[in-house]
Design a protein around this motif. Structure first.
Motif, PDB file in Angstrom:
ATOM      1  N   THR A   1       0.798  -1.088  -0.008  1.00  0.00           N
ATOM      2  CA  THR A   1      -0.013  -0.007   0.138  1.00  0.00           C
ATOM      3  C   THR A   1       0.899   1.188  -0.063  1.00  0.00           C
ATOM      4  O   THR A   1       2.137   1.104   0.513  1.00  0.00           O
ATOM      5  CB  THR A   1      -0.852   0.116   1.043  1.00  0.00           C
ATOM      6  OG1 THR A   1      -0.129  -0.169   2.362  1.00  0.00           O
ATOM      7  CG2 THR A   1      -2.089  -1.016   1.015  1.00  0.00           C
TER       8      THR A   1
ATOM      9  N   GLN B   1      -2.290   7.616  -1.840  1.00  0.00           N
ATOM     10  CA  GLN B   1      -2.901   8.035  -3.109  1.00  0.00           C
ATOM     11  C   GLN B   1      -2.340   9.449  -3.458  1.00  0.00           C
ATOM     12  O   GLN B   1      -1.984   9.672  -4.573  1.00  0.00           O
ATOM     13  CB  GLN B   1      -4.390   8.184  -2.760  1.00  0.00           C
ATOM     14  CG  GLN B   1      -5.187   8.404  -4.210  1.00  0.00           C
ATOM     15  CD  GLN B   1      -6.514   8.054  -3.870  1.00  0.00           C
ATOM     16  OE1 GLN B   1      -7.382   8.570  -2.985  1.00  0.00           O
ATOM     17  NE2 GLN B   1      -7.145   6.895  -4.672  1.00  0.00           N
TER      18      GLN B   1
ATOM     19  N   ARG C   1      -1.666  -0.907  -3.877  1.00  0.00           N
ATOM     20  CA  ARG C   1      -2.832  -0.488  -3.854  1.00  0.00           C
ATOM     21  C   ARG C   1      -2.688   1.051  -3.076  1.00  0.00           C
ATOM     22  O   ARG C   1      -2.220   1.242  -2.002  1.00  0.00           O
ATOM     23  CB  ARG C   1      -3.708  -1.205  -2.889  1.00  0.00           C
ATOM     24  CG  ARG C   1      -5.227  -1.063  -2.852  1.00  0.00           C
ATOM     25  CD  ARG C   1      -5.999  -2.137  -1.893  1.00  0.00           C
ATOM     26  NE  ARG C   1      -5.643  -2.298  -0.623  1.00  0.00           N
ATOM     27  CZ  ARG C   1      -4.973  -3.359  -0.207  1.00  0.00           C
ATOM     28  NH1 ARG C   1      -4.657  -4.394  -0.747  1.00  0.00           N
ATOM     29  NH2 ARG C   1      -4.568  -3.364   1.136  1.00  0.00           N
TER      30      ARG C   1
ATOM     31  N   LEU D   1      -4.062   4.520  -1.261  1.00  0.00           N
ATOM     32  CA  LEU D   1      -5.040   4.666  -0.128  1.00  0.00           C
ATOM     33  C   LEU D   1      -5.087   6.203   0.197  1.00  0.00           C
ATOM     34  O   LEU D   1      -4.050   6.781   0.099  1.00  0.00           O
ATOM     35  CB  LEU D   1      -4.475   4.029   1.028  1.00  0.00           C
ATOM     36  CG  LEU D   1      -4.698   2.340   1.232  1.00  0.00           C
ATOM     37  CD1 LEU D   1      -3.962   1.848   2.582  1.00  0.00           C
ATOM     38  CD2 LEU D   1      -5.914   2.008   0.918  1.00  0.00           C
ATOM     39  N   SER D   2      -6.446   6.708   0.201  1.00  0.00           N
ATOM     40  CA  SER D   2      -6.407   7.903   0.609  1.00  0.00           C
ATOM     41  C   SER D   2      -6.440   8.165   2.248  1.00  0.00           C
ATOM     42  O   SER D   2      -6.161   7.080   2.877  1.00  0.00           O
ATOM     43  CB  SER D   2      -7.873   8.623   0.466  1.00  0.00           C
ATOM     44  OG  SER D   2      -8.868   7.908   1.274  1.00  0.00           O
TER      45      SER D   2
ATOM     46  N   ALA E   1      -8.128   8.980   4.340  1.00  0.00           N
ATOM     47  CA  ALA E   1      -9.470   8.633   5.124  1.00  0.00           C
ATOM     48  C   ALA E   1      -9.393   7.076   5.215  1.00  0.00           C
ATOM     49  O   ALA E   1      -9.817   6.462   5.976  1.00  0.00           O
ATOM     50  CB  ALA E   1     -10.663   9.075   4.401  1.00  0.00           C
ATOM     51  N   GLU E   2      -9.325   6.547   4.087  1.00  0.00           N
ATOM     52  CA  GLU E   2      -9.056   4.871   3.827  1.00  0.00           C
ATOM     53  C   GLU E   2      -8.095   4.412   4.858  1.00  0.00           C
ATOM     54  O   GLU E   2      -8.342   3.278   5.330  1.00  0.00           O
ATOM     55  CB  GLU E   2      -8.736   4.575   2.604  1.00  0.00           C
ATOM     56  CG  GLU E   2      -9.876   4.701   1.631  1.00  0.00           C
ATOM     57  CD  GLU E   2      -9.615   4.650   0.019  1.00  0.00           C
ATOM     58  OE1 GLU E   2     -10.354   4.207  -0.917  1.00  0.00           O
ATOM     59  OE2 GLU E   2      -8.415   5.039  -0.249  1.00  0.00           O
ATOM     60  N   MET E   3      -6.954   5.155   4.990  1.00  0.00           N
ATOM     61  CA  MET E   3      -5.917   4.355   5.991  1.00  0.00           C
ATOM     62  C   MET E   3      -6.408   4.277   7.373  1.00  0.00           C
ATOM     63  O   MET E   3      -5.777   3.382   8.184  1.00  0.00           O
ATOM     64  CB  MET E   3      -4.601   5.348   5.948  1.00  0.00           C
ATOM     65  CG  MET E   3      -3.905   5.263   4.669  1.00  0.00           C
ATOM     66  SD  MET E   3      -2.806   6.600   4.434  1.00  0.00           S
ATOM     67  CE  MET E   3      -1.750   6.266   6.006  1.00  0.00           C
ATOM     68  N   LYS E   4      -7.557   4.974   7.739  1.00  0.00           N
ATOM     69  CA  LYS E   4      -7.967   4.970   9.133  1.00  0.00           C
ATOM     70  C   LYS E   4      -9.186   4.151   9.387  1.00  0.00           C
ATOM     71  O   LYS E   4     -10.016   3.898  10.333  1.00  0.00           O
ATOM     72  CB  LYS E   4      -8.297   6.283   9.560  1.00  0.00           C
ATOM     73  CG  LYS E   4      -6.983   7.347   9.556  1.00  0.00           C
ATOM     74  CD  LYS E   4      -5.779   6.849  10.259  1.00  0.00           C
ATOM     75  CE  LYS E   4      -4.760   7.601   9.834  1.00  0.00           C
ATOM     76  NZ  LYS E   4      -3.449   7.388  10.269  1.00  0.00           N
ATOM     77  N   GLN E   5      -9.500   3.504   7.958  1.00  0.00           N
ATOM     78  CA  GLN E   5     -10.743   2.750   8.120  1.00  0.00           C
ATOM     79  C   GLN E   5     -10.541   1.359   8.581  1.00  0.00           C
ATOM     80  O   GLN E   5      -9.353   0.632   8.524  1.00  0.00           O
ATOM     81  CB  GLN E   5     -11.561   2.633   6.719  1.00  0.00           C
ATOM     82  CG  GLN E   5     -12.006   3.710   6.144  1.00  0.00           C
ATOM     83  CD  GLN E   5     -13.123   4.461   7.045  1.00  0.00           C
ATOM     84  OE1 GLN E   5     -14.021   3.618   7.375  1.00  0.00           O
ATOM     85  NE2 GLN E   5     -12.989   5.578   7.465  1.00  0.00           N
TER      86      GLN E   5
ATOM     87  N   ALA F   1     -10.752  -1.567   7.366  1.00  0.00           N
ATOM     88  CA  ALA F   1     -10.277  -2.531   6.428  1.00  0.00           C
ATOM     89  C   ALA F   1      -8.640  -2.422   6.390  1.00  0.00           C
ATOM     90  O   ALA F   1      -7.996  -3.438   6.345  1.00  0.00           O
ATOM     91  CB  ALA F   1     -10.742  -2.134   4.980  1.00  0.00           C
ATOM     92  N   HIS F   2      -8.165  -0.983   6.647  1.00  0.00           N
ATOM     93  CA  HIS F   2      -6.868  -0.877   6.404  1.00  0.00           C
ATOM     94  C   HIS F   2      -6.072  -1.363   7.784  1.00  0.00           C
ATOM     95  O   HIS F   2      -5.181  -1.793   7.943  1.00  0.00           O
ATOM     96  CB  HIS F   2      -6.372   0.436   6.126  1.00  0.00           C
ATOM     97  CG  HIS F   2      -4.963   0.505   5.914  1.00  0.00           C
ATOM     98  ND1 HIS F   2      -4.330  -0.313   4.889  1.00  0.00           N
ATOM     99  CD2 HIS F   2      -4.060   1.329   6.582  1.00  0.00           C
ATOM    100  CE1 HIS F   2      -2.813   0.137   5.310  1.00  0.00           C
ATOM    101  NE2 HIS F   2      -2.654   1.062   6.020  1.00  0.00           N
TER     102      HIS F   2
END
Lengths: 215, 215
Positions: A6, A9, A38, A40-41, A43-47, A49-50
């Motif tokens: 990862t 982004q 892949r 990642l934004s 925001a996605e890094m703190k979700q 799934a990550h």
């Protein structure tokens, strides 16, 4: 199947290759491993799934079949232990190269990051200028010790290793601050790292991500 | 011949076991290795004889025959790879345990050390109180993430490993600051580490050095 890492982004360094995916890309290139990325934004890094991959919500992670790793140092050690190119074969030399990996991450990087964080987050504070000499002294002490040990050698202990790879990426964080330039042998050392074909390929790959996001 | 490690002749923590030789002593005890200790004054640590062992003039170092290592993380990894007790045998589990070693040293320890250094060196500065919330926030973010990942488990990933050993020693640096106590599972985790017989032997050994110097 190729491993997947990862990366940001939108890297805050604007393609200068200072994010920690650069180290892992470089190690993958040195060991001749193809890989997928892949992006990642923030925001996605703190979700969730990550966070399931990296509990600290950071990049890079490394996924290879059922194995998931985080921490750039651990990912690079994993690659170095499985593929030739980043660690000497002889056991003692290998252990010493690993010492340099930890030295890069646990002795050199913390004062360099602290210096950089102050520049980033405290520049407008009334105490910023007064704290600078202390933060610079901590970095300069480590640079002086590293320069003394490196001397006229090309690399820190014999042939290029994962220790050099990490050390070069850590020293690159000082780019533009003038302290590294007080040690010509360290400047040449970083340039030697940056001149490796594997570095160049890794740098181009992370720059392409920035360029694609900037258009 | 037993390996020799170096340690502070007069530890600044007054026997609380926060110096980095404690980690290595603990790893040596977990793997059942006898060892010798060479004590160094602060002046001796900066002399050429010690800089030849550790270019950064720090303790601990590790000497075993012709091999000299520095960096506590590297020494512990060396022990863990050569003796059972600190890393799982299965390759993927082993790589994940090594991820936790790097997480302890490169993700958790830097903000904890930065917080501790400010307490030590900037307490009398006019900006000290104003900077504290920022430094505490950085530590709290990492503690919260670690606590969430640990959950109700005894150790970070399966059985006790070198990753837990390092993480416990890093978290112990927060002793007395109140932040660890916001996460009962982390308090219990540290206590679980401290309760191990190998930890107890290592702690007693470093405390004996302080006690001998204090008389």
């Amino acid at each position: 199947m190729d491993p997947t890492i990862t990366a940001f982004q939108h890297s805050p360094d604007r393609g200068r290759g200072l994010a920690r995916d650069m180290r892992v890309r470089w190690a993958l290139e040195e060991t001749g491993q193809a890989y997928d990325v892949r992006l990642l934004s923030f925001a996605e890094m703190k979700q969730p799934a990550h966070l399931a991959l990296n509990p600290f919500g950071q990049i890079p992670t490394y996924e290879e079949g059922d194995l998931t790793l985080f921490e750039s140092g651990a990912i690079i050690l994993h690659l170095a232990q499985r593929h030739p190119g980043l660690l000497p074969a002889q056991a003692d030399a290998r252990a010493r190269a690993i010492s340099w990996m930890f030295a890069a991450l646990n002795t050199m990087e913390p004062p360099i990051v602290e210096f950089g964080m102050a520049k980033l987050f405290e520049r407008d504070k009334p105490w910023f200028e007064q704290r600078q000499p202390m933060l610079e002294d901590r970095v300069r002490t480590r640079l002086g010790q590293l320069s003394a040990r490196l001397g006229d050698a090309d690399w820190l202990d014999g042939a290029f290793s994962a220790g050099d790879l990490l050390m070069v990426t850590v020293l690159r964080r000082l780019d533009g601050h003038g302290m590294l330039e007080e040690h010509p042998n360290l400047v040449a050392y970083v340039a030697r790292g940056e001149g490796r074909p594997a570095y160049q390929r890794a740098f181009a790959a992370q720059l392409a991500v920035f360029a694609a996001g900037a258009t």
